[in-house]
Motif scaffolding. Structure first.
Motif, PDB file in Angstrom:
ATOM      1  N   VAL A 122       0.819  -1.234   0.046  1.00  6.59           N
ATOM      2  CA  VAL A 122      -0.115   0.095   0.060  1.00  6.59           C
ATOM      3  C   VAL A 122       0.950   1.152   0.119  1.00  6.59           C
ATOM      4  CG1 VAL A 122      -1.737   1.375   1.309  1.00  6.59           C
ATOM      5  CG2 VAL A 122      -1.999  -1.179   0.957  1.00  6.59           C
ATOM      6  N   THR A 123       1.130   1.642  -1.070  1.00  7.67           N
ATOM      7  CA  THR A 123       1.968   2.978  -1.273  1.00  7.67           C
ATOM      8  C   THR A 123       1.563   4.102  -2.035  1.00  7.67           C
ATOM      9  OG1 THR A 123       3.787   1.115  -2.043  1.00  7.67           O
ATOM     10  CG2 THR A 123       4.385   3.305  -2.636  1.00  7.67           C
ATOM     11  N   ALA A 124       1.478   5.252  -1.124  1.00  8.85           N
ATOM     12  CA  ALA A 124       1.042   6.549  -1.471  1.00  8.85           C
ATOM     13  C   ALA A 124       1.350   6.851  -2.953  1.00  8.85           C
ATOM     14  CB  ALA A 124       1.185   7.458  -0.426  1.00  8.85           C
ATOM     15  N   ASP A 125       0.768   7.390  -3.685  1.00  4.30           N
ATOM     16  CA  ASP A 125       1.264   7.762  -5.206  1.00  4.30           C
ATOM     17  C   ASP A 125       2.123   8.792  -5.106  1.00  4.30           C
ATOM     18  OD1 ASP A 125      -0.673   5.831  -6.203  1.00  4.30           O
ATOM     19  OD2 ASP A 125      -1.977   7.172  -7.322  1.00  4.30           O
ATOM     20  N   ASP A 126       1.977   9.575  -3.975  1.00  4.73           N
ATOM     21  CA  ASP A 126       3.042  10.762  -3.859  1.00  4.73           C
ATOM     22  C   ASP A 126       4.288  10.285  -3.256  1.00  4.73           C
ATOM     23  OD1 ASP A 126       2.801  10.501  -0.934  1.00  4.73           O
ATOM     24  OD2 ASP A 126       1.686  12.053  -0.654  1.00  4.73           O
ATOM     25  N   GLY A 127       4.461   8.931  -2.951  1.00  6.68           N
ATOM     26  CA  GLY A 127       5.519   8.298  -2.454  1.00  6.68           C
ATOM     27  C   GLY A 127       6.143   8.527  -1.289  1.00  6.68           C
ATOM     28  N   ALA A 128       5.527   9.392  -0.444  1.00  7.03           N
ATOM     29  CA  ALA A 128       6.033   9.807   1.191  1.00  7.03           C
ATOM     30  C   ALA A 128       4.889   9.568   2.068  1.00  7.03           C
ATOM     31  CB  ALA A 128       6.619  11.084   1.056  1.00  7.03           C
ATOM     32  N   ALA A 129       3.852   9.761   1.908  1.00 10.12           N
ATOM     33  CA  ALA A 129       2.645   9.567   2.728  1.00 10.12           C
ATOM     34  C   ALA A 129       2.538   8.497   3.693  1.00 10.12           C
ATOM     35  CB  ALA A 129       1.351  10.037   2.276  1.00 10.12           C
ATOM     36  N   PHE A 130       2.781   7.131   2.874  1.00 14.33           N
ATOM     37  CA  PHE A 130       2.992   5.792   3.549  1.00 14.33           C
ATOM     38  C   PHE A 130       3.330   4.947   2.484  1.00 14.33           C
ATOM     39  CE2 PHE A 130      -1.552   7.102   2.561  1.00 14.33           C
ATOM     40  CZ  PHE A 130      -1.939   6.058   1.574  1.00 14.33           C
ATOM     41  N   ASN A 131       4.039   3.767   2.677  1.00  8.14           N
ATOM     42  CA  ASN A 131       4.600   2.819   2.070  1.00  8.14           C
ATOM     43  C   ASN A 131       4.596   1.519   2.862  1.00  8.14           C
ATOM     44  OD1 ASN A 131       5.667   1.381   0.114  1.00  8.14           O
ATOM     45  ND2 ASN A 131       7.532   2.238   0.189  1.00  8.14           N
ATOM     46  N   THR A 132       3.773   0.557   2.571  1.00 12.46           N
ATOM     47  CA  THR A 132       3.827  -0.636   3.567  1.00 12.46           C
ATOM     48  C   THR A 132       3.618  -1.856   2.630  1.00 12.46           C
ATOM     49  OG1 THR A 132       2.654   0.646   5.268  1.00 12.46           O
ATOM     50  CG2 THR A 132       2.655  -1.576   5.544  1.00 12.46           C
ATOM     51  N   GLU A 133       4.550  -2.822   3.165  1.00 13.57           N
ATOM     52  CA  GLU A 133       4.256  -4.081   2.193  1.00 13.57           C
ATOM     53  C   GLU A 133       3.565  -4.842   3.090  1.00 13.57           C
ATOM     54  OE1 GLU A 133       8.003  -5.807   0.613  1.00 13.57           O
ATOM     55  OE2 GLU A 133       7.103  -7.638   0.460  1.00 13.57           O
ATOM     56  N   VAL A 134       2.574  -5.891   2.628  1.00 14.67           N
ATOM     57  CA  VAL A 134       1.834  -6.785   3.398  1.00 14.67           C
ATOM     58  C   VAL A 134       1.979  -8.384   2.602  1.00 14.67           C
ATOM     59  CG1 VAL A 134      -0.232  -6.227   2.038  1.00 14.67           C
ATOM     60  CG2 VAL A 134      -0.169  -7.643   4.540  1.00 14.67           C
ATOM     61  N   LYS A 135       2.379  -8.998   3.365  1.00 14.46           N
ATOM     62  CA  LYS A 135       2.596 -10.449   2.872  1.00 14.46           C
ATOM     63  C   LYS A 135       1.322 -11.208   2.646  1.00 14.46           C
ATOM     64  CE  LYS A 135       7.086 -11.808   5.382  1.00 14.46           C
ATOM     65  NZ  LYS A 135       7.410 -10.705   4.588  1.00 14.46           N
ATOM     66  N   GLY A 136       1.323 -12.106   1.440  1.00 19.72           N
ATOM     67  CA  GLY A 136      -0.058 -12.804   1.215  1.00 19.72           C
ATOM     68  C   GLY A 136      -0.526 -14.041   2.026  1.00 19.72           C
ATOM     69  N   GLY A 137      -1.190 -14.583   1.848  1.00 21.92           N
ATOM     70  CA  GLY A 137      -1.858 -15.538   2.581  1.00 21.92           C
ATOM     71  C   GLY A 137      -2.517 -15.439   3.759  1.00 21.92           C
ATOM     72  N   GLY A 138      -3.150 -13.860   3.767  1.00 19.99           N
ATOM     73  CA  GLY A 138      -3.867 -13.544   5.012  1.00 19.99           C
ATOM     74  C   GLY A 138      -2.939 -12.934   5.876  1.00 19.99           C
ATOM     75  N   GLY A 139      -1.644 -12.412   5.309  1.00 17.61           N
ATOM     76  CA  GLY A 139      -0.700 -11.610   6.187  1.00 17.61           C
ATOM     77  C   GLY A 139      -1.521 -10.140   6.381  1.00 17.61           C
ATOM     78  N   THR A 140      -0.837  -9.613   7.481  1.00 17.58           N
ATOM     79  CA  THR A 140      -1.335  -8.422   7.807  1.00 17.58           C
ATOM     80  C   THR A 140      -0.463  -7.390   8.032  1.00 17.58           C
ATOM     81  OG1 THR A 140      -1.574  -8.888  10.256  1.00 17.58           O
ATOM     82  CG2 THR A 140      -3.523  -9.303   9.041  1.00 17.58           C
ATOM     83  N   ALA A 141      -0.527  -6.313   8.209  1.00 14.95           N
ATOM     84  CA  ALA A 141       0.422  -4.968   8.387  1.00 14.95           C
ATOM     85  C   ALA A 141      -0.476  -3.778   8.509  1.00 14.95           C
ATOM     86  CB  ALA A 141       1.208  -4.831   7.279  1.00 14.95           C
ATOM     87  N   THR A 142       0.539  -2.835   9.577  1.00 10.61           N
ATOM     88  CA  THR A 142      -0.278  -1.592   9.740  1.00 10.61           C
ATOM     89  C   THR A 142       0.428  -0.483   9.356  1.00 10.61           C
ATOM     90  OG1 THR A 142       0.759  -1.521  11.937  1.00 10.61           O
ATOM     91  CG2 THR A 142      -1.345  -2.948  11.718  1.00 10.61           C
ATOM     92  N   PHE A 143      -0.092   0.704   8.947  1.00  9.68           N
ATOM     93  CA  PHE A 143       0.661   1.944   8.804  1.00  9.68           C
ATOM     94  C   PHE A 143      -0.191   2.938   9.584  1.00  9.68           C
ATOM     95  CE2 PHE A 143      -2.083   1.517   5.190  1.00  9.68           C
ATOM     96  CZ  PHE A 143      -2.525   2.879   5.048  1.00  9.68           C
ATOM     97  N   MET A 144       0.404   4.232   9.695  1.00 11.41           N
ATOM     98  CA  MET A 144      -0.310   5.279  10.265  1.00 11.41           C
ATOM     99  C   MET A 144      -0.786   6.094   8.971  1.00 11.41           C
ATOM    100  SD  MET A 144       0.982   7.797  13.129  1.00 11.41           S
ATOM    101  CE  MET A 144       1.311   9.303  12.248  1.00 11.41           C
ATOM    102  N   ALA A 145      -1.977   6.486   9.034  1.00 14.84           N
ATOM    103  CA  ALA A 145      -2.560   7.196   8.279  1.00 14.84           C
ATOM    104  C   ALA A 145      -2.077   8.657   8.459  1.00 14.84           C
ATOM    105  CB  ALA A 145      -4.279   7.568   8.655  1.00 14.84           C
ATOM    106  N   PRO A 146      -1.790   9.495   7.181  1.00 17.30           N
ATOM    107  CA  PRO A 146      -1.490  10.857   7.385  1.00 17.30           C
ATOM    108  C   PRO A 146      -2.079  11.685   8.145  1.00 17.30           C
ATOM    109  CG  PRO A 146      -1.435  10.159   5.052  1.00 17.30           C
ATOM    110  CD  PRO A 146      -2.237   9.275   5.917  1.00 17.30           C
ATOM    111  N   THR A 147      -1.276  12.626   8.823  1.00 14.02           N
ATOM    112  CA  THR A 147      -1.876  13.388   9.825  1.00 14.02           C
ATOM    113  C   THR A 147      -2.779  14.678   9.169  1.00 14.02           C
ATOM    114  OG1 THR A 147       0.070  14.902  10.149  1.00 14.02           O
ATOM    115  CG2 THR A 147      -0.553  12.729  11.545  1.00 14.02           C
ATOM    116  N   LYS A 148      -2.395  14.829   7.921  1.00 12.60           N
ATOM    117  CA  LYS A 148      -3.246  15.724   6.948  1.00 12.60           C
ATOM    118  C   LYS A 148      -4.133  15.531   6.321  1.00 12.60           C
ATOM    119  CE  LYS A 148      -1.834  19.394   3.541  1.00 12.60           C
ATOM    120  NZ  LYS A 148      -1.046  19.202   2.282  1.00 12.60           N
ATOM    121  N   PRO A 149      -5.430  16.067   6.593  1.00 11.67           N
ATOM    122  CA  PRO A 149      -6.476  15.364   5.902  1.00 11.67           C
ATOM    123  C   PRO A 149      -6.607  15.608   4.428  1.00 11.67           C
ATOM    124  CG  PRO A 149      -7.318  16.949   7.843  1.00 11.67           C
ATOM    125  CD  PRO A 149      -5.786  17.010   7.674  1.00 11.67           C
ATOM    126  N   GLY A 150      -7.143  14.735   3.512  1.00 11.42           N
ATOM    127  CA  GLY A 150      -7.162  14.757   2.191  1.00 11.42           C
ATOM    128  C   GLY A 150      -7.225  13.464   1.515  1.00 11.42           C
TER     129      GLY A 150
END
Ligand SMILES: [Cu+2]
Length: 132
Positions: free
Chosen positions: A85-113
């Protein structure tokens, strides 16, 4: 002679105490994951906004997710392939999540949009995260 006996019996008692302590330490079974999450909901960090979850399935991210600024977003990947899950702007967030029911978390940007994101492995995958 007597002193030697006392010492050996003392050692025996210490061994007994040691094994009893071990048995007590492992005697408590760990709580089941289901019951742990059920009780955890009562002491939630954010009472207003529930935790957002992006569920990836069949190479799609699903509907746009709305999250509060700085909220923790959980990604669940039901595909066998890994995704990001990689933000198109490349900086807001970028997290890889493994397959087979894998989970990952990231922090939503603090700036609304509205943040468009994609998968770096599969350029055809696009999703939207709304922060407000
Ligand atoms: Cu992907």
């Amino acid at each position: 002679m007597n002193a030697g006996r006392k010492l050996s019996s003392l050692g025996f008692v210490l061994i007994l105490l040691g094994t009893a302590g071990c048995a007590g330490g492992t005697g408590t079974p760990p709580p089941a994951p289901g019951s742990a999450s059920a009780s955890g909901s009562g002491s939630g960090i954010s009472p207003t906004a529930g935790p957002g979850t992006i569920t990836i399935k069949d190479f799609t991210y699903g509907d746009p997710l709305t999250a509060a600024p700085g909220a923790t977003v959980t990604i669940t990947n039901m595909d066998s392939a890994a995704h990001t899950v990689t933000a198109d702007d490349g900086a807001a967030f970028n997290t890889e999540v493994k397959g087979g029911g894998g989970t990952a978390t990231f922090m939503a940007p603090t700036k609304p949009g509205t943040y468009a994101y994609h998968c770096t492995f599969h350029p055809g995958m696009h999703g939207t995260l709304i922060v407000k």
